[in-house]
Motif scaffolding. Sequence first.
Motif, PDB file in Angstrom:
ATOM      1  N   MET A   1     -40.992  39.090  70.847  1.00  0.00           N
ATOM      2  CA  MET A   1     -39.736  39.479  70.263  1.00  0.00           C
ATOM      3  C   MET A   1     -38.931  38.271  69.811  1.00  0.00           C
ATOM      4  N   SER A   2     -39.083  37.155  70.487  1.00  0.00           N
ATOM      5  CA  SER A   2     -38.246  35.997  70.172  1.00  0.00           C
ATOM      6  C   SER A   2     -38.608  35.347  68.849  1.00  0.00           C
ATOM      7  N   PHE A   3     -39.790  35.586  68.346  1.00  0.00           N
ATOM      8  CA  PHE A   3     -40.204  34.944  67.112  1.00  0.00           C
ATOM      9  C   PHE A   3     -39.897  35.785  65.877  1.00  0.00           C
ATOM     10  N   LEU A   4     -39.322  36.954  66.038  1.00  0.00           N
ATOM     11  CA  LEU A   4     -39.114  37.843  64.905  1.00  0.00           C
ATOM     12  C   LEU A   4     -38.163  37.264  63.854  1.00  0.00           C
ATOM     13  N   LEU A   5     -37.091  36.620  64.287  1.00  0.00           N
ATOM     14  CA  LEU A   5     -36.164  36.039  63.307  1.00  0.00           C
ATOM     15  C   LEU A   5     -36.825  34.937  62.501  1.00  0.00           C
ATOM     16  N   SER A   6     -37.645  34.130  63.136  1.00  0.00           N
ATOM     17  CA  SER A   6     -38.348  33.079  62.415  1.00  0.00           C
ATOM     18  C   SER A   6     -39.373  33.651  61.444  1.00  0.00           C
ATOM     19  N   LEU A   7     -39.914  34.813  61.754  1.00  0.00           N
ATOM     20  CA  LEU A   7     -40.870  35.452  60.856  1.00  0.00           C
ATOM     21  C   LEU A   7     -40.185  36.185  59.713  1.00  0.00           C
ATOM     22  N   VAL A   8     -39.061  36.811  60.002  1.00  0.00           N
ATOM     23  CA  VAL A   8     -38.377  37.629  59.005  1.00  0.00           C
ATOM     24  C   VAL A   8     -37.610  36.771  58.003  1.00  0.00           C
ATOM     25  N   LEU A   9     -37.068  35.644  58.434  1.00  0.00           N
ATOM     26  CA  LEU A   9     -36.251  34.816  57.545  1.00  0.00           C
ATOM     27  C   LEU A   9     -37.004  34.357  56.296  1.00  0.00           C
ATOM     28  N   PRO A  10     -38.195  33.776  56.379  1.00  0.00           N
ATOM     29  CA  PRO A  10     -38.887  33.370  55.150  1.00  0.00           C
ATOM     30  C   PRO A  10     -39.269  34.539  54.245  1.00  0.00           C
ATOM     31  N   VAL A  11     -39.649  35.667  54.826  1.00  0.00           N
ATOM     32  CA  VAL A  11     -39.984  36.835  54.009  1.00  0.00           C
ATOM     33  C   VAL A  11     -38.731  37.356  53.314  1.00  0.00           C
ATOM     34  N   ALA A  12     -37.606  37.352  54.027  1.00  0.00           N
ATOM     35  CA  ALA A  12     -36.346  37.770  53.414  1.00  0.00           C
ATOM     36  C   ALA A  12     -35.950  36.820  52.287  1.00  0.00           C
ATOM     37  N   VAL A  13     -36.178  35.526  52.474  1.00  0.00           N
ATOM     38  CA  VAL A  13     -35.895  34.561  51.413  1.00  0.00           C
ATOM     39  C   VAL A  13     -36.787  34.835  50.206  1.00  0.00           C
ATOM     40  N   CYS A  14     -38.058  35.147  50.444  1.00  0.00           N
ATOM     41  CA  CYS A  14     -38.974  35.482  49.344  1.00  0.00           C
ATOM     42  C   CYS A  14     -38.497  36.712  48.590  1.00  0.00           C
ATOM     43  N   VAL A  15     -38.131  37.752  49.317  1.00  0.00           N
ATOM     44  CA  VAL A  15     -37.673  38.986  48.684  1.00  0.00           C
ATOM     45  C   VAL A  15     -36.397  38.737  47.887  1.00  0.00           C
ATOM     46  N   LEU A  16     -35.452  37.995  48.468  1.00  0.00           N
ATOM     47  CA  LEU A  16     -34.212  37.711  47.756  1.00  0.00           C
ATOM     48  C   LEU A  16     -34.442  36.857  46.520  1.00  0.00           C
ATOM     49  N   LEU A  17     -35.261  35.829  46.635  1.00  0.00           N
ATOM     50  CA  LEU A  17     -35.524  34.944  45.506  1.00  0.00           C
ATOM     51  C   LEU A  17     -36.206  35.701  44.369  1.00  0.00           C
ATOM     52  N   VAL A  18     -37.203  36.495  44.692  1.00  0.00           N
ATOM     53  CA  VAL A  18     -37.900  37.273  43.664  1.00  0.00           C
ATOM     54  C   VAL A  18     -36.989  38.369  43.119  1.00  0.00           C
ATOM     55  N   GLY A  19     -36.232  39.015  43.980  1.00  0.00           N
ATOM     56  CA  GLY A  19     -35.333  40.074  43.532  1.00  0.00           C
ATOM     57  C   GLY A  19     -34.248  39.574  42.596  1.00  0.00           C
ATOM     58  N   ILE A  20     -33.645  38.452  42.939  1.00  0.00           N
ATOM     59  CA  ILE A  20     -32.575  37.901  42.096  1.00  0.00           C
ATOM     60  C   ILE A  20     -33.126  37.431  40.767  1.00  0.00           C
ATOM     61  N   THR A  21     -34.237  36.708  40.789  1.00  0.00           N
ATOM     62  CA  THR A  21     -34.782  36.217  39.520  1.00  0.00           C
ATOM     63  C   THR A  21     -35.301  37.345  38.649  1.00  0.00           C
ATOM     64  N   SER A  22     -35.901  38.358  39.247  1.00  0.00           N
ATOM     65  CA  SER A  22     -36.391  39.477  38.430  1.00  0.00           C
ATOM     66  C   SER A  22     -35.232  40.281  37.852  1.00  0.00           C
ATOM     67  N   ALA A  23     -34.129  40.371  38.581  1.00  0.00           N
ATOM     68  CA  ALA A  23     -32.956  41.070  38.037  1.00  0.00           C
ATOM     69  C   ALA A  23     -32.375  40.310  36.838  1.00  0.00           C
ATOM     70  N   PHE A  24     -32.345  38.998  36.913  1.00  0.00           N
ATOM     71  CA  PHE A  24     -31.818  38.197  35.802  1.00  0.00           C
ATOM     72  C   PHE A  24     -32.749  38.204  34.600  1.00  0.00           C
ATOM     73  N   TRP A  25     -34.060  38.193  34.824  1.00  0.00           N
ATOM     74  CA  TRP A  25     -35.024  38.020  33.747  1.00  0.00           C
ATOM     75  C   TRP A  25     -35.729  39.309  33.359  1.00  0.00           C
ATOM     76  N   TRP A  26     -35.278  40.459  33.832  1.00  0.00           N
ATOM     77  CA  TRP A  26     -35.979  41.719  33.613  1.00  0.00           C
ATOM     78  C   TRP A  26     -36.179  42.016  32.132  1.00  0.00           C
ATOM     79  N   GLY A  27     -35.168  41.825  31.321  1.00  0.00           N
ATOM     80  CA  GLY A  27     -35.264  42.126  29.891  1.00  0.00           C
ATOM     81  C   GLY A  27     -36.086  41.117  29.110  1.00  0.00           C
ATOM     82  N   LYS A  28     -36.291  39.950  29.647  1.00  0.00           N
ATOM     83  CA  LYS A  28     -37.037  38.901  28.947  1.00  0.00           C
ATOM     84  C   LYS A  28     -38.528  38.925  29.239  1.00  0.00           C
TER      85      LYS A  28
END
Length: 111
Positions: A1-28
């Motif tokens: 249980m103690s390692f969950l935050l360390s595991l979730v943080l990079p995946v959340a960063v990946c989702v946010l980075l891809v989500g934000i960039t895809s929202a900005f560049w969707w029409g292009k």
Amino acid sequence: MSFLLSLVLPVAVCVLLVGITSAFWWGKLQKPWAYVAFAFLAVLGLHRIVQVGAEFIRLFRRGGYYLEYQNQPDLAQLAERSLTIEALLVSTVLIVAGWPLLRWLRALLSR
């Protein structure tokens, strides 16, 4: 249980980075869903490379790993221990290195 935050943080960063960039560049983009899929896999792959590098640095810098018995800490201590400087540093490097990777992928998939 103690390692969950360390595991979730990079995946959340990946989702946010891809989500934000895809929202900005969707029409292009010619195939925006292909961008989302490839970008997510590319950033997760980049995360694994950065994590392996961090593990090698930690292995050779501190002289390796060792096992020790620890009493069961409470939930606040688990959260504090799992959200380490290493996880934050890896996530920061992932953002910095992932941005050019996503711009390159956008150039490949743009109209």
